[in-house]
Scaffold this motif. Structure first.
Motif, short mmCIF file in Angstrom:
data_model
loop_
_atom_site.label_atom_id
_atom_site.label_comp_id
_atom_site.label_asym_id
_atom_site.label_seq_id
_atom_site.Cartn_x
_atom_site.Cartn_y
_atom_site.Cartn_z
N GLU A 598 -42.31 -23.15 22.98
CA GLU A 598 -42.74 -23.75 21.55
C GLU A 598 -43.12 -25.11 21.49
O GLU A 598 -42.28 -25.99 22.19
CB GLU A 598 -41.60 -23.33 20.59
CG GLU A 598 -41.41 -21.90 20.31
CD GLU A 598 -40.49 -21.75 19.18
OE1 GLU A 598 -40.86 -22.18 17.91
OE2 GLU A 598 -39.46 -21.07 19.36
N PHE A 599 -44.19 -25.59 21.15
CA PHE A 599 -44.43 -26.92 21.03
C PHE A 599 -44.35 -27.41 19.48
O PHE A 599 -45.23 -27.05 18.78
CB PHE A 599 -46.17 -27.05 21.50
CG PHE A 599 -46.38 -28.47 21.59
CD1 PHE A 599 -45.80 -29.32 22.70
CD2 PHE A 599 -47.36 -29.21 20.80
CE1 PHE A 599 -46.37 -30.84 22.81
CE2 PHE A 599 -47.79 -30.49 20.77
CZ PHE A 599 -47.40 -31.19 21.94
N LEU A 600 -43.35 -27.94 19.37
CA LEU A 600 -42.77 -28.59 17.86
C LEU A 600 -43.40 -29.98 17.93
O LEU A 600 -43.37 -30.99 18.94
CB LEU A 600 -41.42 -28.33 17.85
CG LEU A 600 -40.83 -27.01 18.02
CD1 LEU A 600 -39.25 -27.21 18.09
CD2 LEU A 600 -41.28 -25.98 17.08
N THR A 601 -44.01 -30.15 16.54
CA THR A 601 -44.50 -31.61 16.45
C THR A 601 -43.39 -31.94 15.05
O THR A 601 -42.52 -31.03 14.52
CB THR A 601 -45.55 -31.74 16.11
OG1 THR A 601 -45.94 -30.99 14.96
CG2 THR A 601 -46.53 -31.34 17.20
N LEU A 602 -43.55 -33.20 14.63
CA LEU A 602 -42.89 -33.84 13.62
C LEU A 602 -42.82 -32.95 12.09
O LEU A 602 -42.02 -32.79 11.37
CB LEU A 602 -42.95 -35.00 13.23
CG LEU A 602 -42.73 -36.24 14.39
CD1 LEU A 602 -43.20 -37.68 13.98
CD2 LEU A 602 -41.18 -36.30 14.62
N LEU A 617 -34.06 -38.03 16.70
CA LEU A 617 -33.40 -38.49 18.25
C LEU A 617 -34.21 -37.49 19.26
O LEU A 617 -34.37 -38.24 20.26
CB LEU A 617 -32.09 -37.98 18.00
CG LEU A 617 -31.27 -38.58 17.07
CD1 LEU A 617 -29.81 -38.11 17.17
CD2 LEU A 617 -31.16 -40.07 17.11
N ASP A 618 -34.48 -36.45 18.87
CA ASP A 618 -35.11 -35.34 20.12
C ASP A 618 -36.65 -35.79 20.22
O ASP A 618 -37.37 -34.95 21.25
CB ASP A 618 -34.83 -33.98 19.80
CG ASP A 618 -33.36 -34.02 19.92
OD1 ASP A 618 -32.57 -34.79 20.81
OD2 ASP A 618 -32.48 -33.16 19.34
N MET A 619 -37.28 -36.17 19.41
CA MET A 619 -38.73 -36.53 19.27
C MET A 619 -39.23 -38.04 19.50
O MET A 619 -39.92 -38.37 18.59
CB MET A 619 -39.48 -35.65 18.19
CG MET A 619 -39.19 -34.06 18.32
SD MET A 619 -40.16 -33.33 16.80
CE MET A 619 -39.84 -31.62 17.09
N PRO A 620 -39.00 -38.65 20.36
CA PRO A 620 -39.18 -40.04 20.48
C PRO A 620 -40.78 -40.17 20.53
O PRO A 620 -41.57 -41.07 20.33
CB PRO A 620 -38.59 -40.46 21.78
CG PRO A 620 -38.25 -39.38 22.70
CD PRO A 620 -38.16 -38.34 21.66
N SER A 621 -41.40 -39.20 21.30
CA SER A 621 -43.01 -39.17 21.53
C SER A 621 -43.75 -38.40 20.36
O SER A 621 -45.11 -38.17 20.40
CB SER A 621 -43.21 -38.66 23.04
OG SER A 621 -42.87 -39.45 23.97
N GLY A 622 -42.76 -37.73 19.55
CA GLY A 622 -43.40 -37.10 18.40
C GLY A 622 -43.65 -35.53 18.61
O GLY A 622 -44.38 -34.93 17.84
N PHE A 623 -43.28 -35.15 19.64
CA PHE A 623 -43.32 -33.73 20.10
C PHE A 623 -41.96 -33.39 20.69
O PHE A 623 -41.31 -34.08 21.19
CB PHE A 623 -44.45 -33.34 20.80
CG PHE A 623 -44.35 -34.04 22.07
CD1 PHE A 623 -43.89 -33.10 23.30
CD2 PHE A 623 -44.85 -35.17 22.43
CE1 PHE A 623 -43.87 -33.46 24.26
CE2 PHE A 623 -44.91 -35.62 23.88
CZ PHE A 623 -44.52 -35.04 24.76
#
Length: 696
Positions: A598-602, A617-623
């Protein structure tokens, strides 16, 4: 073999009539572009190939297409029925009648002899053709390769095309540069139009119908029309000013042979005088002339390829259900005995059950009856009998306890005449033990036959697309079975999975009643304020997805709704979308293994919360790539699957995608020191596109 021989004879008789008709039309088209005369022969050869046709009131065939009955050897007074009184009378008087006390019917002897001769000559023709083709192929090994599929050789006098799958053009060495250009263009036009394949198929057809002189005449004239139309095509493409030079090139190669070296897959120049005359007289036709000629050809195709209504179908005029049941069993016996694995004969047969199960007046404009048939077959010996699944032996009789051995025969009535529509096996609908399942089984059969549209209820429709737990996109078709509009109840009438397979919904009422009565009762309850959710198609569809299909993970926001919808919206297979890593792909296999993620984004805040993922915390690069398991998932590749990888500019910055072939795609992935993430799109069970995902 005798049945096949009689079928060939009947086809040849009908085709002979069509040939005579075409010859007359061809005479009136002698000043028209030859492509139209050439096209007429397709009608003849279709008649010679296919043992069946369709009925039309516009049919131009005025003879019986079953001139020789298949049961002619068993009748006391054998007769043909061509529909032409003079011919029927003359032939029938000459036919031998059965002799009382004789062990063999004379007609059976003559037909057996005829079929043996037919097969022997056919075999000789095919063997000789193979021999001459091999012999010519050996001679052509001395040819010198010029360019692509073009060869030159000293030992031939004319140019010709040789081969089927990869045809080659062979030119004699004595051609001037100008002559070679024209002749080469001519042969290339043949290949472009697949004339070399058409000529080969025509030769096979002529070999099968070798006893019919009209078929040989057709083969000869088709060859002439093929060459003339090819000449016209070359002139049209290269310019009308080349007529003189082109004609001179034909003169230099004239041999008069239509088949080179006796091989049916090699043919050269012929009818030089007629071709030159046609070339010099050829003029560009006016547009309206082309339109008229096309309409004429279409009309002739319909008229000559169709049979008049009722032609050759009088055998079952007074047939009963039992008669059709015996015909069905006879067809099954013939299928078993002619199977490649079969080495046995049946000596007896019996019907153990023939029972009317139900009748319906709401499927077609005529009433429909469903009959259950059970039967037994007795082989001459058990040696060679192969028992498939569900088959057993009882007292020397073969029984089939599986669904295949218990067919359901479907009938209707037209003008008080019983008409057999086809069979329904309980494999299609399991089980066939309720009125609802029986009706759906009949509908499936009639839809497959093209007798019914792919919708059970006309009127309003809604299509709901949703993801299965496997990741593929499926869809429901909802309809209003009783009342149209805001007060009408909705039902799921069928659904489609991501591979395009369609599944019909079978209602399951508490009592064994017909579907229309079941929905009428639900509509009455809804009108009284009960079952209020049934008037909301989204509620009905979502309930079906969760409680009937068991897709409990599907959320309402996963639904894609088309409202209002057309049947075409449903019949279009949905495109499924996966995201994952490619685990395995190679050139020798037609599938890939992927590891789905699964590719999750903000924007996927709700889904992230379900997975206990903190988007801050878990999406520093936005995904975030969520991969709960690495179990491989196999997908089939197609020949036209599109592979898209990143394209970098001169500074190494990713700017766009570029399309590559499978080999390049594999090499690209093998050259990376990391596993790229891909979007994989599928439709109708095959991968349509693989696109690389950008990861910052």
């Amino acid at each position: 073999m005798d049945k096949l021989f009689l079928q060939i004879i009947n086809m040849s008789i009908t085709s002979g009539y069509v040939i005579l008709f075409v010859l007359v039309i061809r005479f009136f088209l002698k000043k028209a572009p030859k492509i139209f005369s050439y096209g007429l022969w397709a009608i003849v050869f279709l008649r010679l190939i296919f043992p069946f046709s369709f009925e039309s009131i516009y049919s131009l065939v005025k003879i019986n297409t079953k001139t020789i009955p298949h049961d002619i050897v068993y009748t006391q007074t054998p007769q043909i029925q061509s529909g032409i009184t003079a011919i029927d009378g003359a032939v029938n008087r000459a036919l031998p009648a059965p002799i009382v006390g004789a062990s063999v019917n004379p007609m059976q002897i003559w037909i057996s002899i005829g079929s043996a001769i037919w097969l022997a000559v056919l075999t000789v023709l095919l063997i000789y053709s193979i021999y001459t083709t091999v012999r010519l192929s050996k001679k052509l090994k001395l040819a010198v390769h010029v360019d692509k599929n073009i060869y030159r050789i000293d030992t031939i006098k004319t140019a010709f095309v040789f081969g089927l799958i990869k045809p080659k053009i062979y030119l004699p060495n004595n051609l001037s540069e100008i002559e070679a250009a024209y002749i080469l263009k001519h042969e290339q036009t043949h290949i472009k139009r697949f004339d070399h394949i058409i000529k080969f198929l025509a030769f096979l057809i002529v070999s099968i119908h070798w006893f019919n002189p009209l078929v040989w005449l057709s083969f000869y004239l088709m060859g002439e029309d093929m060459e003339l139309s090819c000449d016209e095509s070359v002139i049209k493409e290269m310019g009308y000013e080349i007529k003189k030079d082109y004609s001179n090139s034909l003169l230099s190669l004239s041999t008069g042979k239509r088949i080179v070296g006796g091989s049916p897959i090699a043919f050269g120049e012929n009818n030089t005088k007629g071709r030159i005359k046609n070339i010099l007289n050829y003029k560009k036709p006016k547009f309206w002339v082309i339109v008229v000629l096309i309409l004429i050809i279409i009309a002739l195709a319909v008229g000559l390829l169709s049979n008049p209504p009722g032609n050759g179908n009088d055998d079952n005029a007074n047939a009963t259900v039992e008669d059709y049941a015996w015909q069905f069993i006879d067809n099954e016996i013939e299928m078993y005995e002619n199977a490649e694995w079969a080495d046995f004969k049946f000596i007896d047969k019996k019907i153990t059950k023939l029972e009317k199960l139900s009748s319906f007046d709401n499927i077609l404009s005529t009433p429909i009856e469903l009959w259950k048939l059970e039967y037994r077959l007795k082989p001459e010996s058990m040696d060679g009998v192969v028992l498939a699944g569900g088959m057993n032996i009882e007292d020397g009789w073969i029984t089939e306890d599986s669904s295949i051995g218990k067919p359901y025969l479907v009938f209707t009535y037209e003008d008080n005449k019983l008409v057999y529509l086809g069979r329904v096996t309980s494999l299609d609908i399991v089980p066939m033990d309720t009125l609802a399942s029986q009706e759906i089984g009949i509908r499936i059969m009639l839809e497959d036959m093209g007798q019914l549209p792919f919708e059970t209820y006309e009127g309003n429709h809604v299509v709901i697309k949703f993801p299965l737990s496997t990741g593929e996109i499926s869809q429901l078709l909802l309809s209003q079975p009783v009342v149209q509009g805001k007060n009408g109840i909705w039902t799921v009438e069928r659904w489609m999975d991501g591979n395009g397979n369609i599944y019909h919904e079978i209602p399951n009422p508490k009592e064994d009643i017909k579907i229309q009565d079941y929905y009428k009762a639900l509509q009455e309850q809804s009108d009284r304020g009960q079952e209020s959710t049934l008037i909301d198609p989204i509620e009905v569809g979502y309930d079906y997805i969760v409680n009937i299909l068991g897709q409990t993970l599907v959320k309402r926001n996963n639904l894609e709704i088309i409202n209002p919808a057309e049947i075409n919206d449903f019949m279009e297979t949905p495109e499924s979308h996966y995201i994952g890593y490619i685990i395995k792909i190679n050139l020798n296999e037609s599938h890939i293994d992927i590891d789905k993620v699964e590719f999750l984004t903000l924007e996927d805040e709700e889904r992230a919360a379900e997975l206990n993922i903190d988007i801050n915390l878990d999406m520093p690069s936005g995904f975030y790539i969520y991969n709960n398991n690495t179990y491989p998932y196999a997908l089939d590749l197609a020949d036209d699957t599109e592979y898209l990888i990143f394209k970098e500019d001169e500074s190494g910055v990713v700017s766009d995608h570029k399309s590559v072939n499978r080999k390049e795609f594999i090499e690209y992935n093998e050259g990376l020191n990391y596993a790229p993430l891909y979007h994989i799109y599928t439709k109708n069970g095959y991968v349509t596109k693989i696109e690389e995902q950008y990861l910052p």
